[in-house]
Design a protein around this motif. Structure first.
Motif, PDB file in Angstrom:
ATOM      1  N   UNK A 205      36.072  41.379  42.157  1.00 16.10           N
ATOM      2  CA  UNK A 205      36.801  42.349  41.348  1.00 16.10           C
ATOM      3  C   UNK A 205      38.139  41.777  40.890  1.00 16.10           C
ATOM      4  N   UNK A 206      38.746  42.425  39.915  1.00 16.31           N
ATOM      5  CA  UNK A 206      40.096  42.072  39.490  1.00 16.31           C
ATOM      6  C   UNK A 206      41.118  42.854  40.312  1.00 16.31           C
ATOM      7  N   UNK A 207      42.167  42.168  40.719  1.00 15.27           N
ATOM      8  CA  UNK A 207      43.241  42.806  41.476  1.00 15.27           C
ATOM      9  C   UNK A 207      44.290  43.311  40.492  1.00 15.27           C
ATOM     10  N   UNK A 208      44.588  44.607  40.548  1.00 13.72           N
ATOM     11  CA  UNK A 208      45.530  45.233  39.614  1.00 13.72           C
ATOM     12  C   UNK A 208      46.652  45.908  40.396  1.00 13.72           C
ATOM     13  N   UNK A 230      48.741  59.141  40.445  1.00 17.79           N
ATOM     14  CA  UNK A 230      48.120  58.164  39.547  1.00 17.79           C
ATOM     15  C   UNK A 230      47.027  57.391  40.278  1.00 17.79           C
ATOM     16  N   UNK A 231      47.292  57.012  41.521  1.00 14.98           N
ATOM     17  CA  UNK A 231      46.289  56.306  42.316  1.00 14.98           C
ATOM     18  C   UNK A 231      45.049  57.171  42.514  1.00 14.98           C
ATOM     19  N   UNK A 243      43.187  50.590  46.884  1.00 19.81           N
ATOM     20  CA  UNK A 243      43.720  49.699  47.903  1.00 19.81           C
ATOM     21  C   UNK A 243      44.920  50.327  48.601  1.00 19.81           C
ATOM     22  N   UNK A 244      46.009  50.584  47.855  1.00 25.48           N
ATOM     23  CA  UNK A 244      47.202  51.065  48.549  1.00 25.48           C
ATOM     24  C   UNK A 244      48.192  51.752  47.620  1.00 25.48           C
ATOM     25  N   UNK A 245      49.067  52.544  48.229  1.00 26.41           N
ATOM     26  CA  UNK A 245      50.226  53.147  47.574  1.00 26.41           C
ATOM     27  C   UNK A 245      51.437  52.724  48.396  1.00 26.41           C
ATOM     28  N   UNK A 266      51.174  50.823  43.060  1.00 25.52           N
ATOM     29  CA  UNK A 266      49.838  51.049  43.599  1.00 25.52           C
ATOM     30  C   UNK A 266      48.992  49.811  43.356  1.00 25.52           C
ATOM     31  N   UNK A 267      47.959  49.635  44.180  1.00 22.14           N
ATOM     32  CA  UNK A 267      47.046  48.507  44.042  1.00 22.14           C
ATOM     33  C   UNK A 267      45.614  49.007  43.923  1.00 22.14           C
TER      34      UNK A 267
END
Length: 371
Positions: A205-208, A230-231, A243-245, A266-267
């Motif tokens: 996957x792409x990490x954003x 938003x997450x 992934x995370x906030x 966020x991730x």
């Protein structure tokens, strides 16, 4: 390869369902449900038997078909592994970096795995109940005393392959639990002396990372709440992994701050084809929710290191910085910036991107060095 792995998972799921309903299955059951040729399905069954995930209940005798069942230990938890997924940077078929995410249902299990994996890879850390490992693909250093270690990681044709070496309890997790984790496409394992080795396949996957700042006023709103919302919105999209906030602090004496001068990011991990639509959705959502005329957003796609970005973030945590400095750091780091309702928020948004990979204690204390 991806289609073959998907077909395998479909057949395993069908076999589990039929075994649950009837107590067994035979090749004709699969023919009727899939429409595939009997010879093709028998080849799949033979492969599953060899792998140990299907057992033979009755051998074929005369006109009576052989009976099989999905092998499963039912008196133990189905799985402790909730999600296993990966992000990777690929350019012209080569991978520059990979980050592996294991989300666990148990604090005890994730602490055990963190300790074991860290014996071979110092870039292992917990993020809530997600264990993260960032590395460069290839053969990895192993500790012979570890009952769980990552032996090798490779990226090929859009998939990440983790070779994991285990014995004892972790071997049970590898052979009985990991395949059921969300995000896992396939697990193949074999015995290598005293160890059980398995190859876990996941999509690359792409990490954003999306950072937002200056969304509130003295009397209304909170940037941490908007980014958390938003997450929630983005991770509900099919093909996107949450992934995370995160919340971190910048220079505490900056003028015009509403409270402690905190920033949020966020991730996400997402299919490559979704990246642009995710960014556009984020822009529209933040614009509709912000209560400030100075809101800025910054986005980093990929796992690459950005020295200029890190330098800017360090400066923003110790002194006043300008929008122009933020834009310069973003341009040199190939970070995207968006003036949602204004420019001022770009300072915090860009600076937040430089905090990725920092533990919570560093995010909260501007006296601690990042990087």
């Amino acid at each position: 390869m991806l289609k073959l792995i998907e077909k395998r998972r479909e057949l395993i799921s069908l076999i589990e369902k039929i075994t649950h309903d009837k107590g067994y299955f035979d090749v004709q059951d699969l023919v009727e449900d899939t429409g595939l040729p009997r010879s093709t399905l028998q080849d799949w069954i033979n492969r599953f038997v060899d792998e140990g995930c299907v057992e033979v209940l009755e051998e074929r005798a005369g006109r009576r078909r052989a009976r099989y069942a999905r092998r499963r230990t039912r008196n133990l938890p189905t799985t402790a592994c909730k999600r296993i997924f990966t992000t990777a940077d690929e350019t012209a078929g080569t991978a520059g970096a990979v980050e592996i995410f294991h989300e666990c249902r148990s604090e005890g299990c994730i602490s055990f795995c963190e300790y074991m994996y860290a014996l071979g890879n110092p870039r292992v850390r917990k993020n809530g109940l997600i264990l993260r490992q960032k590395l460069v693909p290839g053969d990895l250093r192993m500790d012979d005393a570890a009952s769980l270690c990552l032996k090798k990681v490779c990226v090929k044709d859009g998939l990440v392959y983790q070779t994991i070496r285990t014995f004892g309890g972790p071997a049970y997790s590898l052979t009985e639990m990991m395949e059921q984790a969300d995000g896992v496409l396939d697990v193949r394992y074999s015995q290598k002396g005293a160890y059980t080795e398995g190859v876990v396949a996941t999509e690359a996957l792409k990490h954003i990372v999306i950072a937002v700042d200056d969304t509130d006023s003295a009397t209304h709103g909170a940037t941490f709440a908007l980014t958390l919302s938003l997450l929630d919105q983005l991770s509900a999209i099919e093909g996107v992994h949450r992934i995370s906030h995160n919340v971190g602090f910048l220079y505490p004496d900056a003028p015009g701050k509403t409270a402690g001068n905190s920033v949020s990011y966020i991730e996400l991990g997402a299919k490559a084809e979704l990246v642009e639509s995710i960014i556009q959705t984020a822009i529209e959502y933040v614009k509709s929710q912000t209560g400030s005329e100075h809101t800025g957003m910054a986005v980093k796609v990929g796992l690459r290191n950005c020295p200029e970005l890190m330098r800017f973030t360090r400066k923003a945590r110790t002194q006043i910085v300008t929008v122009e400095e933020a834009l310069e750091a973003a341009e040199k780091s190939k970070v995207r910036t968006y003036e949602i309702t204004g420019r001022k928020g770009l300072i915090g948004a860009v600076a937040a991107l430089g905090m990725v990979d920092c533990p919570p204690e560093t995010l909260m204390d501007v006296k601690k060095e990042i990087g």
